[in-house]
Motif scaffolding. Sequence first.
Motif, PDB file in Angstrom:
ATOM      1  N   ALA A   1      -5.701  15.831   2.548  1.00 13.85           N
ATOM      2  CA  ALA A   1      -4.481  15.010   2.567  1.00 13.85           C
ATOM      3  C   ALA A   1      -3.391  15.566   1.657  1.00 13.85           C
ATOM      4  O   ALA A   1      -2.253  15.107   1.715  1.00 13.85           O
ATOM      5  N   GLY A   2      -3.739  16.513   0.801  1.00 10.11           N
ATOM      6  CA  GLY A   2      -2.731  17.162  -0.033  1.00 10.11           C
ATOM      7  C   GLY A   2      -2.483  16.533  -1.384  1.00 10.11           C
ATOM      8  O   GLY A   2      -1.444  16.779  -2.005  1.00 10.11           O
ATOM      9  N   ILE A   3      -3.418  15.729  -1.894  1.00 10.98           N
ATOM     10  CA  ILE A   3      -3.260  15.173  -3.246  1.00 10.98           C
ATOM     11  C   ILE A   3      -3.438  16.313  -4.245  1.00 10.98           C
ATOM     12  O   ILE A   3      -4.500  16.948  -4.304  1.00 10.98           O
TER      13      ILE A   3
ATOM     14  N   ARG B   1       0.859  -1.181   0.000  1.00  6.51           N
ATOM     15  CA  ARG B   1       0.000   0.000   0.000  1.00  6.51           C
ATOM     16  C   ARG B   1       0.896   1.231   0.000  1.00  6.51           C
ATOM     17  O   ARG B   1       2.088   1.132   0.302  1.00  6.51           O
ATOM     18  N   LEU B   2       0.327   2.369  -0.326  1.00  7.77           N
ATOM     19  CA  LEU B   2       1.106   3.602  -0.416  1.00  7.77           C
ATOM     20  C   LEU B   2       0.542   4.647   0.540  1.00  7.77           C
ATOM     21  O   LEU B   2      -0.660   4.664   0.819  1.00  7.77           O
ATOM     22  N   ALA B   3       1.404   5.522   1.013  1.00  7.05           N
ATOM     23  CA  ALA B   3       0.977   6.633   1.847  1.00  7.05           C
ATOM     24  C   ALA B   3       0.393   7.728   0.964  1.00  7.05           C
ATOM     25  O   ALA B   3       0.870   7.967  -0.151  1.00  7.05           O
ATOM     26  N   VAL B   4      -0.632   8.393   1.462  1.00  8.93           N
ATOM     27  CA  VAL B   4      -1.314   9.404   0.663  1.00  8.93           C
ATOM     28  C   VAL B   4      -0.370  10.523   0.233  1.00  8.93           C
ATOM     29  O   VAL B   4      -0.543  11.114  -0.836  1.00  8.93           O
ATOM     30  N   GLY B   5       0.653  10.796   1.034  1.00  9.29           N
ATOM     31  CA  GLY B   5       1.590  11.849   0.694  1.00  9.29           C
ATOM     32  C   GLY B   5       2.405  11.584  -0.555  1.00  9.29           C
ATOM     33  O   GLY B   5       3.020  12.505  -1.102  1.00  9.29           O
ATOM     34  N   GLU B   6       2.402  10.341  -1.015  1.00 10.19           N
ATOM     35  CA  GLU B   6       3.146   9.981  -2.226  1.00 10.19           C
ATOM     36  C   GLU B   6       2.294  10.107  -3.486  1.00 10.19           C
ATOM     37  O   GLU B   6       2.812  10.007  -4.600  1.00 10.19           O
ATOM     38  N   VAL B   7       1.001  10.303  -3.333  1.00 11.26           N
ATOM     39  CA  VAL B   7       0.080  10.279  -4.471  1.00 11.26           C
ATOM     40  C   VAL B   7      -0.030  11.671  -5.084  1.00 11.26           C
ATOM     41  O   VAL B   7      -0.403  12.631  -4.405  1.00 11.26           O
TER      42      VAL B   7
END
Length: 199
Positions: free
Chosen positions: A139-141, A107-113
């Motif tokens: 979340a900052g996407i 899974r990935l952290a939202v900060g990487e998206v």
Amino acid sequence: MTEDRRRRLSVMEWPHHLLSLDDWIELPEMKEFHVEVVEGVLLVSPRPLSFHQRAVTRLTYWLDEQIPGEFTALQETEMVVAEVPLTVRVPDVMVVPTALVEANPARLAVGEVRLAVEVLSEGSKRTDRVTKFSEYAEAGIEHYWIIDLDPPVSMTTYRLVEEDYEDFGEQSGIAKLEFAGAELTIDLNALITRHAQRP
């Protein structure tokens, strides 16, 4: 009753507390359902129908072909929005750094998206347009796109401006977009036709 069926039923009744990330990881895979967690609460819904699946598959491929090589488009990958209380979303499509994908995380952290895309389906319209809209912005996407497959197929694109999403317009037909300095072309009508067109 089979053991597999018994396990799935027990999951539907469990837990009696808010899920942690460890709880989420321990859940058995349920391919016939779309499963997410919002503030520790398990959300289970039917998987979208064929047009939706076709559109998501094609969009993922077209994005991956056109975005800069340092990014990769993924389909239905877990994204941890918050660990406490746990929120795990599974966007229809997301774009993340290729270096992360090559590490093959579960899974990935939202900060990487950098980009999340949701394709509307029955039962998800309010979630995609309201709930996820605010979650993804908070979340900052940077980029959020919403695709409506009802003819004529359309896509509304949003970009984060001073912590809120700004509407960059609705497109139909041949959509012309920009991402990370690259010009993207997406034939929205071809998302649901039998023979996909190349970008």
